[in-house]
Design an enzyme around this catalytic site. Sequence first.
Site, short mmCIF file in Angstrom:
data_model
loop_
_atom_site.label_atom_id
_atom_site.label_comp_id
_atom_site.label_asym_id
_atom_site.label_seq_id
_atom_site.Cartn_x
_atom_site.Cartn_y
_atom_site.Cartn_z
CB ALA A 61 8.05 -0.63 -3.29
CG HIS A 62 6.13 2.72 -0.09
ND1 HIS A 62 6.38 4.10 -0.41
CD2 HIS A 62 7.14 2.17 0.43
CE1 HIS A 62 7.77 4.46 -0.12
NE2 HIS A 62 8.38 3.19 0.36
CG ASN A 63 3.07 6.11 -2.41
OD1 ASN A 63 3.66 5.96 -1.28
ND2 ASN A 63 2.44 6.90 -2.53
CB CYS A 95 -0.81 0.09 1.46
SG CYS A 95 -0.27 0.26 2.88
CB SER A 155 8.14 7.00 -4.94
OG SER A 155 7.29 7.12 -3.84
#
Length: 349
Positions: A241-243, A220, A261
């Site tokens: 991974a996140h974002n 998330c 990201s």
Amino acid sequence: MEFTVGQIAGVLNGTVEGDASLRVDRLAKIEEAREGAVAFLSNPKYEPHLYSTGASAVIVSKTLELKQPVSAALIRVDDPYLGFTALLEFYQQFTRAGKRGVEQPSFVGPGSDIGDEGYRGAFSYVGDNCQIGRGVLIFPHASIGDRCRIGEGTIIYAGAKIYADTVIGARCVVHAGAVIGSDGFGFAPQPDGSYRPIPQIGNVVLEDNVSIGANATIDCATMGSTIIREGSKIDNLVQIAHNVEIGRHTVVASQSGISGSTKVGNFCVLAGQVGLAGHLTLADRTTVTAQSGVGKSVKEEGTFLQGAPAFNLRDSLRANAVFRHLPELERRLLKLERAQEKPDAAEKS
């Protein structure tokens, strides 16, 4: 399940050359097929099998010119590979059609709404205030957290774990063991050398027609959403991974990892064991070959990358060609150095 050759041709918008009343009940490779099977011919190197196959029917191109008679009925279509893929999808829909209703024990939390014509397997779990669309199949031991939304026709296979607040579109597939919405890898270093967890309060969004492979993990977002856009396909054992944002109709092969990201464009291809560093942007239609590591953004569409660190494919191939000849180049260099030393020695004497 049994169908006539004519019925299959109707599904594929093809035409029959031969006996349309022949019955088939299974799919097979052209070189292994026996009576009652339907096969396909796409790769020209397999054409000799067309004249010896035991298949009752073979899907072939409309433009294929036969070199000798065939015993099988032919189903002529524009693209045999796509035609056979459509037939596999048709077969899959029928085999899954029987999965309906609710097996016990299973659990649905208060405030959750489950659409009609779906399936919930034994020991499946649906949390509070979820919205589950029509025809969703949830297999045994799958877990769906609170406030999740899942679109119609989506399949959640056994043992998949969907964390709270995840949004999954229509006609998606989440394979066994996948984890969607787990915490991103966020830890703040402390003065004493320890790490303090950074709360991960975002979610994951899968748009329509996304496929997530077995044991893949999608974290998330720290804030906002980790997003997999429409039609993208994520293979087994992939870490996102996140974002991260994955564009439309992008494919990511097994054991690849995408750091936080990073934004991957539309129609990209990441081959097996590719690694992307964080906070990068990959332009649309970027292709990264297997075991490559990308450490900087790619701005030009249609770029091919190879190597670790990855760089332009053409330059990488040239560099590899030179690398293979390094021992020979070293010998030639030493020979030139010795030749240069001899005249110098003669002058000194």
